[in-house]
Design a protein around this motif. Structure first.
Motif, mmCIF file in Angstrom:
data_model
loop_
_atom_site.group_PDB
_atom_site.id
_atom_site.type_symbol
_atom_site.label_atom_id
_atom_site.label_comp_id
_atom_site.label_asym_id
_atom_site.label_seq_id
_atom_site.Cartn_x
_atom_site.Cartn_y
_atom_site.Cartn_z
ATOM 1 N N SER A 379 30.133 53.911 25.226
ATOM 2 C CA SER A 379 29.079 53.053 25.777
ATOM 3 C C SER A 379 29.363 52.846 27.260
ATOM 4 C CB SER A 379 29.044 51.706 25.054
ATOM 5 O OG SER A 379 28.101 50.836 25.653
ATOM 6 N N ILE A 380 28.321 53.010 28.095
ATOM 7 C CA ILE A 380 28.443 52.840 29.540
ATOM 8 C C ILE A 380 27.348 51.896 30.014
ATOM 9 C CG2 ILE A 380 28.457 53.993 31.784
ATOM 10 C CD1 ILE A 380 29.287 56.556 30.378
ATOM 11 N N ASP A 381 27.720 50.943 30.878
ATOM 12 C CA ASP A 381 26.754 49.991 31.430
ATOM 13 C C ASP A 381 26.890 49.914 32.942
ATOM 14 O OD1 ASP A 381 25.386 48.088 29.207
ATOM 15 O OD2 ASP A 381 27.376 48.722 28.540
ATOM 16 N N PHE A 382 25.743 49.895 33.611
ATOM 17 C CA PHE A 382 25.694 49.533 35.025
ATOM 18 C C PHE A 382 24.789 48.325 35.158
ATOM 19 C CE2 PHE A 382 23.189 49.512 38.939
ATOM 20 C CZ PHE A 382 24.209 49.343 39.863
ATOM 21 N N ASP A 383 25.233 47.328 35.959
ATOM 22 C CA ASP A 383 24.479 46.088 36.087
ATOM 23 C C ASP A 383 24.344 45.662 37.534
ATOM 24 O OD1 ASP A 383 24.209 44.699 33.189
ATOM 25 O OD2 ASP A 383 26.059 45.859 33.315
ATOM 26 N N ALA A 384 23.212 45.067 37.817
ATOM 27 C CA ALA A 384 22.970 44.460 39.126
ATOM 28 C C ALA A 384 22.314 43.105 38.895
ATOM 29 C CB ALA A 384 22.081 45.339 39.979
ATOM 30 N N LEU A 385 22.724 42.111 39.669
ATOM 31 C CA LEU A 385 22.202 40.759 39.510
ATOM 32 C C LEU A 385 21.989 40.128 40.872
ATOM 33 C CD1 LEU A 385 23.080 37.949 37.129
ATOM 34 C CD2 LEU A 385 23.590 37.557 39.528
ATOM 35 N N GLU A 386 20.870 39.411 41.001
ATOM 36 C CA GLU A 386 20.580 38.617 42.195
ATOM 37 C C GLU A 386 20.189 37.215 41.738
ATOM 38 O OE1 GLU A 386 20.864 39.433 45.404
ATOM 39 O OE2 GLU A 386 21.630 41.427 44.868
ATOM 40 N N TYR A 387 20.875 36.217 42.311
ATOM 41 C CA TYR A 387 20.600 34.822 41.977
ATOM 42 C C TYR A 387 20.328 34.062 43.263
ATOM 43 C CZ TYR A 387 21.457 29.984 40.497
ATOM 44 O OH TYR A 387 21.352 28.630 40.261
ATOM 45 N N ARG A 388 19.243 33.293 43.266
ATOM 46 C CA ARG A 388 18.875 32.488 44.429
ATOM 47 C C ARG A 388 18.547 31.074 43.970
ATOM 48 N NH1 ARG A 388 20.625 36.427 46.159
ATOM 49 N NH2 ARG A 388 19.784 37.940 47.663
ATOM 50 N N SER A 389 19.121 30.092 44.661
ATOM 51 C CA SER A 389 18.780 28.704 44.360
ATOM 52 C C SER A 389 18.751 27.912 45.655
ATOM 53 C CB SER A 389 19.791 28.079 43.393
ATOM 54 O OG SER A 389 21.037 27.890 44.017
ATOM 55 N N LYS A 390 17.983 26.836 45.644
ATOM 56 C CA LYS A 390 17.882 25.965 46.804
ATOM 57 C C LYS A 390 17.636 24.544 46.331
ATOM 58 C CE LYS A 390 15.676 25.574 51.349
ATOM 59 N NZ LYS A 390 14.663 26.143 52.271
ATOM 60 N N ASN A 391 18.448 23.622 46.856
ATOM 61 C CA ASN A 391 18.326 22.220 46.475
ATOM 62 C C ASN A 391 18.082 21.394 47.727
ATOM 63 O OD1 ASN A 391 18.413 19.717 45.337
ATOM 64 N ND2 ASN A 391 20.543 19.798 44.685
ATOM 65 N N ASN A 392 16.894 20.828 47.840
ATOM 66 C CA ASN A 392 16.563 19.914 48.930
ATOM 67 C C ASN A 392 16.675 18.483 48.420
ATOM 68 O OD1 ASN A 392 15.952 21.982 50.797
ATOM 69 N ND2 ASN A 392 13.919 22.214 49.899
ATOM 70 N N SER A 393 17.523 17.695 49.075
ATOM 71 C CA SER A 393 17.791 16.344 48.605
ATOM 72 C C SER A 393 17.539 15.342 49.731
ATOM 73 C CB SER A 393 19.237 16.227 48.117
ATOM 74 O OG SER A 393 19.494 14.942 47.618
ATOM 75 N N PHE A 394 16.981 14.195 49.348
ATOM 76 C CA PHE A 394 16.651 13.122 50.297
ATOM 77 C C PHE A 394 17.200 11.819 49.738
ATOM 78 C CE2 PHE A 394 13.933 9.519 51.268
ATOM 79 C CZ PHE A 394 13.745 9.587 52.641
ATOM 80 N N SER A 395 17.888 11.022 50.577
ATOM 81 C CA SER A 395 18.468 9.768 50.109
ATOM 82 C C SER A 395 18.321 8.688 51.184
ATOM 83 C CB SER A 395 19.949 9.962 49.762
ATOM 84 O OG SER A 395 20.512 8.752 49.301
ATOM 85 N N LYS A 396 17.824 7.538 50.754
ATOM 86 C CA LYS A 396 17.670 6.393 51.649
ATOM 87 C C LYS A 396 18.175 5.144 50.939
ATOM 88 C CE LYS A 396 14.233 3.680 54.215
ATOM 89 N NZ LYS A 396 12.793 3.451 54.452
ATOM 90 N N THR A 397 19.068 4.405 51.606
ATOM 91 C CA THR A 397 19.629 3.177 51.039
ATOM 92 C C THR A 397 19.229 1.987 51.896
ATOM 93 O OG1 THR A 397 21.519 4.361 50.124
ATOM 94 C CG2 THR A 397 21.727 1.983 50.339
#
Length: 802
Positions: A379-397
């Motif tokens: 058994s032979i496997d070739f794999d490619a993966l692309e992951y993208r994430s973005k977190n925009n956060s806002f905080s007011k005290t």
């Protein structure tokens, strides 16, 4: 058109009437010794449907037969031919025992598979034998799996040990934490076959995952034609959620094409509470801080995959598998903070807003081939993966007036954006080589390269209402990792009673990380992971298995990024680029036996987790409470697990498990916080299924899981009770399920942590009490060609993102 309509109608009527089932069993003599090479013929009328030959354990099996009346004919040279008539309408176990006087002594017919099965290295939870497959998602089912505990941040524990990794159809998912939880929560459970809890994986598996492996198995389809199902569901907590999915699998000639498409809206209103009690010290008159957070989030998700297999000839198959998942998460968190000083009080309100989106694209190219008639496979496997994430956060005290609770002034105001990019490519091969009837070897190799790019921009708002970059809390972090591994396994069967497996795996890891362009991580290390299994089977097929394994748990890619996530202006979580991998060793003794009262599986285990990393709170300055994963020390565990299955009556299935254990944690962190904890573990689960009315297709399920208080590392965890009641109505190809979860609102997280003289109490409720309605419909032929399992190389990268 009328003729076409009639044809379609007849097609669906035929489908409903010809649902397929399976029959399996065991043939023994009066001493309960397996009868080997007995011929079992399956006949319908004058037609022979098929023949089976019993193996060395006396087992036989017929798969994918239509419901109806059958004649079973048992033949063996030492016995006269014996016939049995049986009505087969569900999956059936048919055990036969012969007497020396050549008559059939006993026939035991038991419908379906047991809910729990113990195999040489794993506990198998046959989810398809329960109503959990209706109206749930995969994460919901994992929560109810024996030996498994999950937390709100996506952490999965097996027998009280963190670091479990997830496989789907023997393909590893590289997502971790909330990314993994969101992914599994978006996949409906309707196509689930079983969940395997592998506590001592062999050297064939990647060494990653100290606690073990959760292997999620979906149903397989075996003959030509089209099969599919569609599911619509809604769940009402404090807010409403909806989900829908479509599954298709079509095999024509040498081509097999399969696909899943799913989408949904998952909304919740969690309630979080934190109390911090400060020690009396000079210059600090803060006595108590209470933080109450009211959250409201919505996650929109969309996913799809497409698989294509092509059978080049009878010995060679090639294929591809493309997978996409996307999540769009919006959350508001209003945290009110009350500070009690020795002479006065202070109030503050923190408003947080988070927008998180992530997309994962993965591609697997696969080849499987039989090299010759001796059984050698490649058994032979070739794999490619692309992951993208973005977190925009806002905080007011805002500081509030103690009497009117109106804003007085802005204490803190900031925002952040934290995109993450991951690229991975890998190649691996596996070879199976039978040397003779009783001896075989497996070996393989893999190389994987990952590149991670995190860019955290943290900005403060000035008095002039201008956003200014905060260099102390912003960072650019890059991380590269190359893992090369080889393994070998020796499988041997000394005689019908004794069998063993010896394995070894070598892994070399090269990891480098840069923080703001300066090198922060530079590691090059090689680990050796030996494994061994010894199995003994008695004459009455009672089994004993001794297993020894070694594993490693590497930090997630996001864990080593020194980002900060704030809940208030003085409480936050941050990453740690200096985390080191943890090594894990485990020894097990398993025993499985049957009696008149049911089937029992007993496990005794000891484990050693060295240099464990764990998310722990500390007090970096003044009144600030931070939480960070650190390598604190070692953990030693001893446990006993008993799983039980019985079908006291044809209408009642009963299963359960009990976990007891003793855990010792020793170490230190944050310079002066010592850990020297001893605790006992106790967890009890029960699952009961009732056939209310076979004629009307009504069934019910009652589930209860209780985890008793314990202390893990330095965190005291309170009692947690999970409950669920389900009622299902089946009508041909349709299934309607109504369920209620967390009936007593007792599924809460309760934590208590002591940081020398400082004490932190947390109580979190994640809006789990709910009612749900699910509607599913199956169409097409009942079975089609197998979609092949592939251990895609990039799956380990997904396991560590998030």
């Amino acid at each position: 058109m009328l003729k076409i309509a009639q044809t379609v109608l007849l097609f669906f009527i035929f489908h409903i009437a010809s649902a397929q089932v399976s029959v399996e069993g065991k043939v023994t003599d009066k001493e309960e010794t397996p009868v080997v090479l007995a011929v079992v013929s399956l006949q319908r009328g004058a037609t022979v449907i098929g023949n089976a030959i019993t193996d060395s354990m006396g087992h036989y099996q017929f798969k994918n037969i239509q419901k109806g009346s059958y004649k079973f004919l048992f033949k063996h040279v030492a016995y006269p031919d014996t016939a049995l008539l049986a009505e087969i309408n569900i999956d059936t176990i048919l055990n036969v025992q012969f007497q020396n006087v050549q008559n059939l002594k006993e026939v035991v017919v038991r419908s379906g598979k047991p809910i729990f099965q113990r195999e040489i290295d794993r506990l198998r939870f046959n989810v398809s034998e329960t109503d959990l497959i209706f109206g749930n998602n995969i994460w919901d089912v994992i929560e109810k799996t024996p030996l498994v505990n999950v937390s709100s941040d996506g952490t999965i524990q097996i027998s009280g040990t963190s670091g479990a990794v997830v496989y789907i159809n023997n393909k590893r998912k590289v997502l971790t934490g909330n990314a993994l939880k969101n992914y599994l929560s978006s996949i409906p459970s309707g196509n689930l076959e079983a969940i395997e809890v592998i506590t001592t994986p062999s050297g064939k598996y990647d060494a990653e995952g100290g606690a073990g492996i959760i292997n999620i198995l979906t149903k397989k389809n075996k003959e030509e034609g089209l099969v599919g199902n569609t599911v619509l569901s809604t769940r009402q907590t404090a807010v409403n959620s909806q989900a829908g999915s479509l599954y298709l699998n079509n095999h024509q000639g040498k081509w097999n094409i399969f696909s899943d498409v799913y989408m949904g809206n998952r909304s919740r209103k969690p309630e979080l509470k934190k109390d911090i009690y400060y020690p009396s010290e000079a210059g600090n008159d803060l006595i108590h801080r209470s933080v109450n957070s009211s959250n409201n989030f919505q996650t929109l998700y969309l996913g799809a995959n497409l698989g294509i297999d092509h059978q080049i000839n009878s010995n060679h198959v090639a294929g591809l598998l493309f997978d996409y998942t996307g999540n769009w998460h919006k959350e508001t968190r209003d945290a009110s903070s009350y500070d009690e000083f020795s002479n006065t009080d202070a109030l503050a309100l923190t408003n947080n807003k988070d927008n998180l989106n992530s997309q994962t694209y993965s591609l697997n190219l696969n080849y499987q081939g039989n090299m010759d008639s001796s059984g050698r496979k490649l058994s032979i496997d070739f794999d490619a993966l692309e992951y993208r994430s973005k977190n925009n956060s806002f905080s007011k005290t805002d500081a509030l007036d103690a009497a009117s609770k109106q804003p007085l002034f802005v204490k803190d105001w900031f925002r952040s954006t934290s995109p993450q990019q991951i690229s991975n490519q890998s190649v691996k091969f596996d070879f199976e080589w039978p040397l003779n009837k009783h001896l075989s070897i497996d070996f393989g190799a893999k190389t994987s390269l990952s590149k991670i790019h995190n860019n955290l921009l943290f900005e403060n708002r000035t008095a002039e209402n201008v956003w200014v970059r905060d260099p102390g809390r912003s960072n650019l972090f890059q991380y590269n990792e190359n893992i090369n591994s080889i393994y070998a396994l020796l499988n041997a069967k000394a005689n019908p009673r004794w069998a063993y497996q010896l394995g070894i795996r070598f892994e070399n890891t090269i990891a480098k990380g840069w923080l703001e362009g300066a090198e922060a991580v530079n590691r090059n290390y090689t680990n050796v992971f030996p494994t061994a299994f010894l199995k003994y089977t008695t004459s009455k097929e009672k089994t004993f298995v001794l297993a020894v394994s070694s594993r490693i748990t590497r930090p997630g890619f996001w864990d080593v990024n020194p980002f900060r996530t704030y809940s208030t202006d003085q409480t936050y979580f941050e990453g740690n680029p200096f985390l080191s991998p943890s090594k894990y060793y485990r020894q097990e003794l398993n025993h499985t036996f049957e009696s008149r009262t049911g089937t029992y599986s007993v496990q005794f285990a000891a484990s050693q987790l060295l240099d464990e990393f764990y998310a722990l709170p500390y007090n970096p300055s003044e009144n600030i409470i931070a939480n960070k994963k650190v390598n604190y020390g070692n953990k030693y565990s001893y446990s006993n697990t008993i799983t039980y299955y019985n079908q006291p009556f044809p209408w009642w299935k009963l299963s359960g498990s009990v976990l007891t254990g003793y855990v010792l944690s020793k170490g230190s962190y944050a310079d002066n916080i010592l850990i020297n904890n001893q605790t006992f573990l106790l967890s009890v689960s029960a699952n009961q299924t009732f056939n209310i009315s076979k004629k009307n297709g009504l069934s019910g399920t009652l589930i209860a899981n209780n985890t008793f208080p314990a202390t893990i590392v330095n965190t005291e965890i309170g009692n947690r009770l999970e409950t669920e009641v389900r009622v299902r109505k089946s009508a041909g190809a349709w299934d309607i399920t109504l369920s209620g979860q967390d009936l007593f609102k007792s599924n809460r997280d309760r934590y208590k942590v002591r940081l020398n003289e400082l004490t932190v109490l947390d109580e979190n409720y994640y809006d789990t009490r709910s009612m749900a309605l699910s509607l599913s419909f199956n169409f097409g032929k009942s079975t089609v060609k197998d979609k092949r399992d592939r251990t895609a190389g990039s799956e380990e990268v997904k396991q560590r993102t998030g």
